[in-house]
Design a protein around this motif. Structure first.
Motif, PDB file in Angstrom:
ATOM      1  N   GLY A   5       0.962  -1.019   0.144  1.00  0.00           N
ATOM      2  CA  GLY A   5       0.280   0.295  -0.185  1.00  0.00           C
ATOM      3  C   GLY A   5       1.010   1.362   0.049  1.00  0.00           C
ATOM      4  O   GLY A   5       2.066   1.372   0.052  1.00  0.00           O
ATOM      5  N   ALA A   6      -0.250   2.544   0.005  1.00  0.00           N
ATOM      6  CA  ALA A   6       1.130   3.956  -0.010  1.00  0.00           C
ATOM      7  C   ALA A   6       1.671   3.667   0.988  1.00  0.00           C
ATOM      8  O   ALA A   6       2.875   4.731   1.405  1.00  0.00           O
ATOM      9  CB  ALA A   6      -0.044   4.631  -0.027  1.00  0.00           C
ATOM     10  N   ALA A  14      -1.893  -2.880   3.857  1.00  0.00           N
ATOM     11  CA  ALA A  14      -3.424  -2.121   2.652  1.00  0.00           C
ATOM     12  C   ALA A  14      -4.300  -2.564   3.139  1.00  0.00           C
ATOM     13  O   ALA A  14      -5.652  -1.507   2.792  1.00  0.00           O
ATOM     14  CB  ALA A  14      -2.760  -2.214   1.288  1.00  0.00           C
ATOM     15  N   TRP A  18      -8.126   0.000   4.007  1.00  0.00           N
ATOM     16  CA  TRP A  18      -9.523   0.013   2.795  1.00  0.00           C
ATOM     17  C   TRP A  18     -10.587  -0.163   3.727  1.00  0.00           C
ATOM     18  O   TRP A  18     -10.911   0.136   4.443  1.00  0.00           O
ATOM     19  CB  TRP A  18      -9.628  -0.030   2.159  1.00  0.00           C
ATOM     20  N   GLU A  43      -5.466  -0.221  -4.004  1.00  0.00           N
ATOM     21  CA  GLU A  43      -5.190   0.655  -4.031  1.00  0.00           C
ATOM     22  C   GLU A  43      -5.479   1.773  -4.867  1.00  0.00           C
ATOM     23  O   GLU A  43      -5.665   1.399  -6.196  1.00  0.00           O
ATOM     24  CB  GLU A  43      -3.602   0.471  -4.037  1.00  0.00           C
ATOM     25  N   THR A  82      -6.757   6.414  -0.139  1.00  0.00           N
ATOM     26  CA  THR A  82      -6.454   4.785  -0.228  1.00  0.00           C
ATOM     27  C   THR A  82      -5.020   4.785   0.011  1.00  0.00           C
ATOM     28  O   THR A  82      -4.259   4.087   0.037  1.00  0.00           O
ATOM     29  CB  THR A  82      -6.894   4.085  -1.745  1.00  0.00           C
ATOM     30  N   MET A  83      -3.998   6.022  -0.796  1.00  0.00           N
ATOM     31  CA  MET A  83      -2.684   6.755  -0.805  1.00  0.00           C
ATOM     32  C   MET A  83      -2.740   6.733   0.001  1.00  0.00           C
ATOM     33  O   MET A  83      -1.107   6.964   0.318  1.00  0.00           O
ATOM     34  CB  MET A  83      -2.667   7.410  -2.649  1.00  0.00           C
ATOM     35  N   SER A  85      -2.370   6.620   4.040  1.00  0.00           N
ATOM     36  CA  SER A  85      -2.641   5.797   5.465  1.00  0.00           C
ATOM     37  C   SER A  85      -2.429   6.794   6.602  1.00  0.00           C
ATOM     38  O   SER A  85      -2.855   6.482   8.069  1.00  0.00           O
ATOM     39  CB  SER A  85      -2.028   4.525   5.782  1.00  0.00           C
TER      40      SER A  85
END
Length: 172
Positions: A5-6, A14, A18, A43, A82-83, A85
């Motif tokens: 993930g980001a 990730a 989400w 993502e 989503t990018m 956190s």
């Protein structure tokens, strides 16, 4: 190979982010006025399903523009978040295009992150009716706020834990 993930966490981390974003969406008081369901499938993507009925109509018998804006903004916003956190994003601008009127039935807002990861993110979204016809489209810019996602009561996993806790996110 693990999906990252980001935030650099593995696919599990990730995915936890989400699911916590989906929980945050459900917790927003505005969604009692606009009952809808957010699903984050990966993502940079978000999907919101909403059922339109006459409660959402303007005087000419179609959905009011506030509905278009809310669903398009939310789908783009959550795709962008989503990018990121660690912080809640804020919408700084949103450009909206109406293509067709929406009447009663199910609509789906599909959001897609386009660019940016640090301070400003760009995402777009489209609104599709139950016949698969695009009825609206939007592009938004979003920036990191000073609000930590971990401090928001709705940002939780199904078991009530915050995804930022050590026991719920593992690094590979």
């Amino acid at each position: 190979m693990a999906e990252h993930g980001a935030d650099g966490h593995s696919g599990a981390g990730a995915a936890a982010h989400w699911r916590a974003l989906e929980s945050l969406y459900r917790s927003a008081p505005i969604n009692s006025t606009f009952p809808s369901r957010l699903t984050i499938g990966g993502e940079g993507v978000a999907r919101i399903v909403f059922d339109v009925d006459e409660r959402h109509f303007h005087a000419a018998g179609a959905a009011h523009g506030t509905l278009y804006f809310k669903m398009l903004d939310d789908a783009a916003f959550y795709a962008a978040n989503t990018m990121v956190s660690d912080r809640f994003l804020l919408t700084t601008a949103f450009n909206l295009h109406f293509s067709r009127p929406v009447h009663a039935g199910r609509i789906v807002a599909e959001g897609q992150w386009i660019s940016g990861r640090r301070r400003v993110l760009v995402a777009e979204s489209r609104l599709v009716d139950e016949d698969g016809v695009e009825v609206g489209r939007g592009t938004g810019t979003f920036m990191r706020s000073q609000i930590a996602l971990s401090g928001l009561p709705g940002y939780r996993l199904a078991d009530g834990r915050n995804p930022d806790s050590r026991e719920s996110i593992r690094s590979d």
